[in-house]
Write an enzyme that holds these catalytic residues in place. Structure first.
Site, PDB file in Angstrom:
ATOM      1  N   HIS A  28       0.864  -1.186   0.000  1.00 34.68           N
ATOM      2  CA  HIS A  28       0.000   0.000   0.000  1.00 34.68           C
ATOM      3  C   HIS A  28       0.896   1.230   0.000  1.00 34.68           C
ATOM      4  CE1 HIS A  28       0.951  -0.628   4.201  1.00 34.68           C
ATOM      5  NE2 HIS A  28       0.370   0.498   4.571  1.00 34.68           N
TER       6      HIS A  28
ATOM      7  N   HIS B 253       1.146   3.927   2.272  1.00 39.00           N
ATOM      8  CA  HIS B 253       1.492   4.689   3.466  1.00 39.00           C
ATOM      9  C   HIS B 253       2.989   4.987   3.466  1.00 39.00           C
ATOM     10  CE1 HIS B 253      -2.281   3.602   6.055  1.00 39.00           C
ATOM     11  NE2 HIS B 253      -2.469   4.661   5.289  1.00 39.00           N
TER      12      HIS B 253
ATOM     13  N   ASP C 128       5.492   4.879   5.487  1.00 39.25           N
ATOM     14  CA  ASP C 128       6.513   3.971   6.010  1.00 39.25           C
ATOM     15  C   ASP C 128       6.812   2.821   5.055  1.00 39.25           C
ATOM     16  OD1 ASP C 128       3.833   3.325   6.760  1.00 39.25           O
ATOM     17  OD2 ASP C 128       4.560   1.813   8.172  1.00 39.25           O
ATOM     18  N   HIS C 129       5.990   2.654   4.024  1.00 35.64           N
ATOM     19  CA  HIS C 129       6.196   1.579   3.053  1.00 35.64           C
ATOM     20  C   HIS C 129       6.744   2.074   1.712  1.00 35.64           C
ATOM     21  CE1 HIS C 129       4.032  -1.644   5.330  1.00 35.64           C
ATOM     22  NE2 HIS C 129       3.574  -0.555   5.945  1.00 35.64           N
TER      23      HIS C 129
ATOM     24  N   HIS D  96      -7.393  -2.660   5.414  1.00 31.80           N
ATOM     25  CA  HIS D  96      -6.531  -1.714   6.123  1.00 31.80           C
ATOM     26  C   HIS D  96      -7.041  -0.270   6.034  1.00 31.80           C
ATOM     27  CE1 HIS D  96      -2.983  -0.357   8.134  1.00 31.80           C
ATOM     28  NE2 HIS D  96      -2.435   0.232   7.078  1.00 31.80           N
TER      29      HIS D  96
ATOM     30  N   ASP E  11      -0.129  -4.752   5.536  1.00 36.22           N
ATOM     31  CA  ASP E  11      -0.785  -4.201   6.722  1.00 36.22           C
ATOM     32  C   ASP E  11      -2.277  -4.513   6.668  1.00 36.22           C
ATOM     33  OD1 ASP E  11       1.685  -3.147   7.177  1.00 36.22           O
ATOM     34  OD2 ASP E  11       0.984  -1.101   7.530  1.00 36.22           O
TER      35      ASP E  11
ATOM     36  N   HIS F 233       6.757  -6.195  11.080  1.00 33.06           N
ATOM     37  CA  HIS F 233       6.050  -4.910  11.171  1.00 33.06           C
ATOM     38  C   HIS F 233       5.604  -4.659  12.609  1.00 33.06           C
ATOM     39  CE1 HIS F 233       4.474  -1.347   9.428  1.00 33.06           C
ATOM     40  NE2 HIS F 233       3.195  -1.659   9.535  1.00 33.06           N
TER      41      HIS F 233
END
EC number: 3.1.26.11
Length: 279
Positions: free
Chosen positions: A64, A66, A68-69, A134, A191, A245
């Site tokens: 996805h 976000h 942090d990814h 998510h 996630d 994670h």
């Protein structure tokens, strides 16, 4: 053909990194094919520290968008452009309104949108895409190798003409084969709430997010707990569960011990962990 798939955990932390756990990044290697699943901040540097090259990856698979990814995606794409003169191939779900990066405007990235139910062939690997809950478009990935022949018994295989040996080993004929033919399959949970065990069934390894220990907190923020991941592993019948994670709030040792009460073979990933899956 190679009989081993290797997974290297470059980053195993949550949205807030720590000195021991960086933003997410998982490198999967098989028979010369390299896939990077998610590319958090500092992924290139972490790979270098672990003695791994990632600027030659065949593709990046985003679970996805976000931050942090994806925060390490543009730096990696720039490196690929400078060293190889090509665009970085990236697969992932639709960006949505919460995307941290407008990939469509980046000349150094070739982006292909994937949706649940899609199948993609990348090098020697097949990638199946599943939906994850998510709150934003998020997917899981099931990664499979081609069928691997049975391992030859040197005492008997000499009786088979060389041109016929692969066919015999792909059938797993005894006494010529010491092992049954088959493929390696691993499931990487993006996630979100727990994976559907039916999607995981037949995999040797389940890599599952375990952001929280508290169930109510996991439900509230649409993540998973270590115990939920262990339930999925047990129902799916995998050989190994890897938890990753992890939030900075959790106790990894306690999570591992509690998860083992549900499913016996559990590893809590750390940055630098390498898992070899053999057939």
């Amino acid at each position: 053909m190679d009989r081993e798939l290797v997974m290297r955990f470059l980053g195993t932390g949550g949205a807030v990194p720590s000195k021991d756990r960086s933003h997410p990044g998982l490198l999967v290697e098989f028979s010369g094919t390299k896939l990077l699943i998610d590319c958090g901040e500092g992924t290139q540097r972490r790979a270098m520290e672990q003695g791994v090259t990632i600027h030659d990856v065949d593709a990046v698979l985003l679970t996805h968008h976000h931050v942090d990814h994806v925060a390490g995606l543009l730096p990696l794409a720039t490196t690929v452009d400078l060293l190889h003169g090509r665009r970085l191939k990236v697969y992932g779900p639709t960006a949505g309104s919460e995307s941290a990066l407008d990939i469509s405007d980046l000349e150094v990235i070739e982006y292909r949108e994937v949706n649940p139910g899609d199948e993609v062939e990348i090098g020697d690997l097949r990638v199946l895409v599943y939906e994850s809950e998510h709150g934003v478009p998020t997917v899981d990935y099931r990664i499979e190798t081609p069928k691997i022949p049975g391992k030859a018994d040197p005492k008997y295989i000499r009786r088979v003409p060389p041109s016929k040996r692969r066919e015999v080993l792909l059938r797993g004929e005894r006494p010529y084969s010491l092992t049954k033919p088959g493929k390696i399959s691993v499931y990487v949970k993006g996630d979100g709430r727990p994976a559907d065990p039916e999607n995981v069934r037949g995999c040797q390894v389940l890599v599952h997010e375990a952001c929280f220990e508290d169930h109510e907190e996991a439900v509230r923020y649409l993540h998973s707990t270590h115990l939920e991941a262990a339930e999925v592993a047990r129902e799916a019948g995998v050989d190994l569960l890897v938890l990753t994670h992890l939030s900075t709030k959790v106790d990894p040792e306690r999570m591992r011990e509690e998860a083992r009460e549900v499913f016996p073979v559990v590893v809590v990933a750390r940055d630098g962990l390498m898992v070899r899956v053999r057939r």
